[in-house]
Design an enzyme around this catalytic site. Structure first.
Site, mmCIF file in Angstrom:
data_model
loop_
_atom_site.group_PDB
_atom_site.id
_atom_site.type_symbol
_atom_site.label_atom_id
_atom_site.label_comp_id
_atom_site.label_asym_id
_atom_site.label_seq_id
_atom_site.Cartn_x
_atom_site.Cartn_y
_atom_site.Cartn_z
ATOM 1 N N SER A 98 0.588 -0.690 0.553
ATOM 2 C CA SER A 98 -0.187 0.321 0.152
ATOM 3 C C SER A 98 0.991 0.992 0.104
ATOM 4 C CB SER A 98 -0.676 0.016 1.237
ATOM 5 O OG SER A 98 -1.603 1.252 1.234
ATOM 6 N N GLU A 119 -9.242 -4.799 -4.335
ATOM 7 C CA GLU A 119 -8.602 -4.445 -2.967
ATOM 8 C C GLU A 119 -9.545 -2.701 -2.583
ATOM 9 O OE1 GLU A 119 -5.375 -3.652 -2.933
ATOM 10 O OE2 GLU A 119 -4.105 -4.985 -4.702
ATOM 11 N N HIS A 140 -7.991 -4.753 -0.441
ATOM 12 C CA HIS A 140 -6.596 -4.614 -0.008
ATOM 13 C C HIS A 140 -6.163 -5.310 1.622
ATOM 14 C CE1 HIS A 140 -4.163 -1.057 -1.065
ATOM 15 N NE2 HIS A 140 -4.148 -1.075 1.218
#
Length: 487
Positions: A188, A306, A394
């Protein structure tokens, strides 16, 4: 090196052993006054205890200042520390490759302390280093431009990361690491940081390989956006934001009240983010895309779904609605290409989530891999293992590749770490450790290039697929958009 006491350039540190690994925690790699560049950590005379992590950077996720986490000793502006993990059975002269992990957290939250590297170091026979760096208002706001002050450097959080990598170069041999075999990796915001470090000349001598999990350069701010955001912070701070001395005298909570105000005024974007400053990093997205990143082996990928995490969490930091996504596409790519992209996504909830996931994380990471594979060995993956509620969202990959225990961890990963789920996590960590050791994953993962598009797809049963989602990938044509790239 003995089992516990190690000599760094700043002084002796005493660690401990647990779970088959040696660990040294909370070692200062630098120090920095508020809104100033990091400098070398001060020396100490006695043996420093390194058995507990150092404080995390003060931080806040979302736009409620009452939730800011600033209380000492768990949180402190004196937070620039590293944690080091090594196999417990290392020989005195052994030098192992090093994996430096840069945590995520939307550039506003997170800590390297959350990632226990014991198991990866022990089973992978590598040295694992996790780092803390400044986040949020303390690390990623362009106050220098907003106040016309040369005393406030750009991108302080990135400068912290470079300082940590410099410390690793100068000190890791004392812990059994090889400073000439360093892999940087992150997820990330950490992955986006890696993508930027690959374009920073000052960072290039500090690592030899890179891993990017869910993120490239498109979620950061353009220069104009960063200046506009910086001015909003200065306005929210009033007299307390007129210059560097005033900022340094402010109560810490006031800074997070400003972050909350700016976050609320800018829905669908990150209220503190690295920006294309034209100094530390190139000045535009086009300049990054046209430049060659550091020519090092790269392992990169993203999860299939995600954006689901951001639909479930507070904060409104990413675009998730059809209108927001369409506005970004048309505004940055033009009507014709926007329509070509939109035509590849069905007008359904699943189609909207796929578009939002592709726009924010999947396509920017894949496009980065496309460009990188033109000059350096590259491997690409997609993570398809699905949580029963959140899908392949995610950060779900982290729940399988880093030790996380207890009921909350089981709920986060969708079940206990047993059976096929545990086997998937073990396969992924073996690939990571093999890459750190040898500059390539294990043999069943073919190299990636934009023509063949061989993608490793991780699930309870893995497979390799050529050019998955080819119609969507083709419609994007290597172009990225971002909520913070234009003012």
């Amino acid at each position: 090196m003995n089992n516990q006491v190690v000599a760094t350039q700043s002084g002796l540190v005493r660690g401990s052993s647990a779970q088959g690994a040696r660990r040294w925690l909370g070692i200062p790699y630098a120090q920095a006054a508020r809104f100033t560049a990091p400098v070398a950590a001060p020396t100490w005379a006695d043996v420093r205890d390194a058995t507990v992590p150092g404080p995390q950077c003060p931080q806040m996720y979302g736009n409620a200042a009452k939730r800011a986490r600033i209380s000492q000793p768990d949180f402190s502006e004196d937070c620039l520390t590293v944690n080091i993990y090594a196999p417990d059975d290392m020989g005195e002269e052994e030098r192992l490759p090093v994996y430096v992990w840069i945590h995520g957290g939307a550039f506003v939250a997170g800590s390297g302390n959350s990632y226990d590297g014991s198991q990866l170091a022990r089973d992978g026979r590598i040295i694992v280093v996790t780092i803390n760096y400044r986040v949020g208002v303390l690390g990623f706001v362009n106050l220098g431009a907003a106040l016309n002050s040369a005393d406030i450097p750009s991108n302080l959080g990135l400068r912290d990361q470079i300082s940590a990598l410099t410390w690793v170069q100068n000190n890791i041999a004392a812990f059994g690491g090889d400073p000439d075999r360093v892999t940087i990796g992150g997820q990330s915001a950490g992955s986006m940081s890696v993508s930027l470090l690959l374009h920073i000349p000052a960072a290039r001598p500090l690592f030899q390989q890179a891993i990017m999990q869910s993120g490239a350069v498109s979620l950061i701010h353009g220069r104009a956006k960063s200046e506009a955001i910086g001015r909003q912070y200065a306005a929210a701070l009033g007299a307390g934001g007129r210059d560097l001395p005033a900022l340094q005298a402010l109560d810490l909570h006031a800074l997070f009240e400003a972050q909350a105000a700016v976050g609320a005024a800018n829905p669908g974007t990150i209220p503190a983010s690295p920006w294309l400053d034209g100094d530390l990093v190139p000045g535009t997205l086009a300049a990054i895309q046209e430049a060659q990143a550091a020519p090092v082996p790269l392992l990169a990928g993203a999860t299939r779904d995600e954006v689901r995490l951001f639909e479930l969490m507070p904060g409104d930091i990413l675009p998730t609605s059809w209108s927001a996504l369409e506005t970004l596409l048309r505004g940055q790519l033009g009507v014709e290409q926007a329509q070509a992209i939109l035509a590849t996504y069905p007008r359904t909830k699943a189609g909207r989530r796929a578009l939002a996931s592709d726009l924010t994380f999947v396509m920017p990471t894949r496009h980065f891999a496309d460009r990188h594979a033109a000059h350096s060995p590259t491997w690409f993956y997609r993570f398809d293992y699905a949580h029963p509620i959140a899908g392949a969202t995610h950060g779900l990959d982290l729940t399988l590749t880093w030790p996380m225990h207890g009921l909350r961890a089981a709920l986060a990963r969708g079940g206990r770490m047993t059976g096929q789920r545990a086997a998937l996590g073990q396969r992924m960590t073996r690939h990571i450790a093999h890459f750190v050791r040898h500059g390539r994953p294990e043999e069943d993962w073919p190299t990636y290039d934009a023509a063949q598009g061989q993608v490793k797809i991780f699930n309870l049963v893995d497979r390799v697929e050529a050019r998955p989602d080819a119609d969507r990938w083709g419609a994007w044509a290597g172009q990225d958009v971002g909520v913070g790239l234009v003012a």
